[in-house]
Motif scaffolding. Sequence first.
Motif, PDB file in Angstrom:
ATOM      1  N   THR A  92      60.863  45.982  37.920  1.00  0.00           N
ATOM      2  CA  THR A  92      62.016  45.249  38.449  1.00  0.00           C
ATOM      3  C   THR A  92      63.176  45.194  37.467  1.00  0.00           C
ATOM      4  O   THR A  92      64.330  45.218  37.883  1.00  0.00           O
ATOM      5  N   GLU A  93      62.915  45.142  36.167  1.00  0.00           N
ATOM      6  CA  GLU A  93      64.022  45.061  35.214  1.00  0.00           C
ATOM      7  C   GLU A  93      64.864  46.336  35.247  1.00  0.00           C
ATOM      8  O   GLU A  93      66.056  46.298  34.982  1.00  0.00           O
ATOM      9  N   LEU A  94      64.268  47.463  35.611  1.00  0.00           N
ATOM     10  CA  LEU A  94      65.041  48.700  35.713  1.00  0.00           C
ATOM     11  C   LEU A  94      65.948  48.683  36.929  1.00  0.00           C
ATOM     12  O   LEU A  94      67.088  49.127  36.865  1.00  0.00           O
ATOM     13  N   SER A  95      65.467  48.168  38.048  1.00  0.00           N
ATOM     14  CA  SER A  95      66.306  48.118  39.247  1.00  0.00           C
ATOM     15  C   SER A  95      67.430  47.103  39.086  1.00  0.00           C
ATOM     16  O   SER A  95      68.536  47.314  39.560  1.00  0.00           O
ATOM     17  N   VAL A  96      67.175  46.007  38.385  1.00  0.00           N
ATOM     18  CA  VAL A  96      68.221  45.012  38.129  1.00  0.00           C
ATOM     19  C   VAL A  96      69.303  45.618  37.239  1.00  0.00           C
ATOM     20  O   VAL A  96      70.488  45.469  37.513  1.00  0.00           O
ATOM     21  N   ASP A  97      68.899  46.360  36.191  1.00  0.00           N
ATOM     22  CA  ASP A  97      69.868  47.017  35.310  1.00  0.00           C
ATOM     23  C   ASP A  97      70.675  48.061  36.072  1.00  0.00           C
ATOM     24  O   ASP A  97      71.883  48.167  35.904  1.00  0.00           O
ATOM     25  N   ALA A  98      70.025  48.840  36.928  1.00  0.00           N
ATOM     26  CA  ALA A  98      70.715  49.866  37.708  1.00  0.00           C
ATOM     27  C   ALA A  98      71.706  49.225  38.668  1.00  0.00           C
ATOM     28  O   ALA A  98      72.817  49.735  38.855  1.00  0.00           O
ATOM     29  N   ASP A  99      71.340  48.116  39.275  1.00  0.00           N
ATOM     30  CA  ASP A  99      72.253  47.402  40.172  1.00  0.00           C
ATOM     31  C   ASP A  99      73.487  46.909  39.419  1.00  0.00           C
ATOM     32  O   ASP A  99      74.608  46.990  39.909  1.00  0.00           O
ATOM     33  N   ALA A 100      73.280  46.397  38.199  1.00  0.00           N
ATOM     34  CA  ALA A 100      74.398  45.898  37.399  1.00  0.00           C
ATOM     35  C   ALA A 100      75.336  47.037  37.016  1.00  0.00           C
ATOM     36  O   ALA A 100      76.547  46.892  37.066  1.00  0.00           O
ATOM     37  N   ASP A 133      80.388  49.965  37.796  1.00  0.00           N
ATOM     38  CA  ASP A 133      81.074  51.225  38.079  1.00  0.00           C
ATOM     39  C   ASP A 133      81.965  51.114  39.303  1.00  0.00           C
ATOM     40  O   ASP A 133      82.986  51.782  39.405  1.00  0.00           O
ATOM     41  N   ALA A 134      81.582  50.239  40.234  1.00  0.00           N
ATOM     42  CA  ALA A 134      82.360  50.075  41.469  1.00  0.00           C
ATOM     43  C   ALA A 134      83.530  49.100  41.276  1.00  0.00           C
ATOM     44  O   ALA A 134      84.241  48.804  42.214  1.00  0.00           O
ATOM     45  N   GLY A 135      83.671  48.576  40.054  1.00  0.00           N
ATOM     46  CA  GLY A 135      84.773  47.666  39.779  1.00  0.00           C
ATOM     47  C   GLY A 135      84.435  46.213  40.001  1.00  0.00           C
ATOM     48  O   GLY A 135      85.275  45.356  39.865  1.00  0.00           O
ATOM     49  N   GLY A 136      83.194  45.922  40.355  1.00  0.00           N
ATOM     50  CA  GLY A 136      82.770  44.536  40.526  1.00  0.00           C
ATOM     51  C   GLY A 136      82.439  43.907  39.198  1.00  0.00           C
ATOM     52  O   GLY A 136      82.334  44.581  38.183  1.00  0.00           O
ATOM     53  N   GLU A 137      82.306  42.615  39.202  1.00  0.00           N
ATOM     54  CA  GLU A 137      81.960  41.915  37.979  1.00  0.00           C
ATOM     55  C   GLU A 137      80.465  41.694  37.932  1.00  0.00           C
ATOM     56  O   GLU A 137      79.837  41.389  38.918  1.00  0.00           O
ATOM     57  N   GLU A 138      79.913  41.853  36.722  1.00  0.00           N
ATOM     58  CA  GLU A 138      78.484  41.616  36.513  1.00  0.00           C
ATOM     59  C   GLU A 138      78.248  40.127  36.398  1.00  0.00           C
ATOM     60  O   GLU A 138      79.001  39.414  35.740  1.00  0.00           O
TER      61      GLU A 138
END
Length: 64
Positions: free
Chosen positions: A45-53, A58-63
């Motif tokens: 799960t920590e990998l999918s959370v990092d990939a989502d962030a 990259d899409a210009g959203g804020e983490e």
Amino acid sequence: MLILTRKVGESIAIGDDVKITLVSTKGGHVRIGIDAPKTVAISRTELSVDADAVAKNDAGGEES
């Protein structure tokens, strides 16, 4: 959430096709083995959370 206590070498079955075995413990780390069909996706799960962030950044959203 179901919480179980296992000793090294003991397993947990999930359904008929998935078996999780406690392989070893050392310090604060636990090694587990997962026996499952190739059709079952297994990910950390920590990998999918990092990939989502990263994707959000990259899409210009804020983490958050």
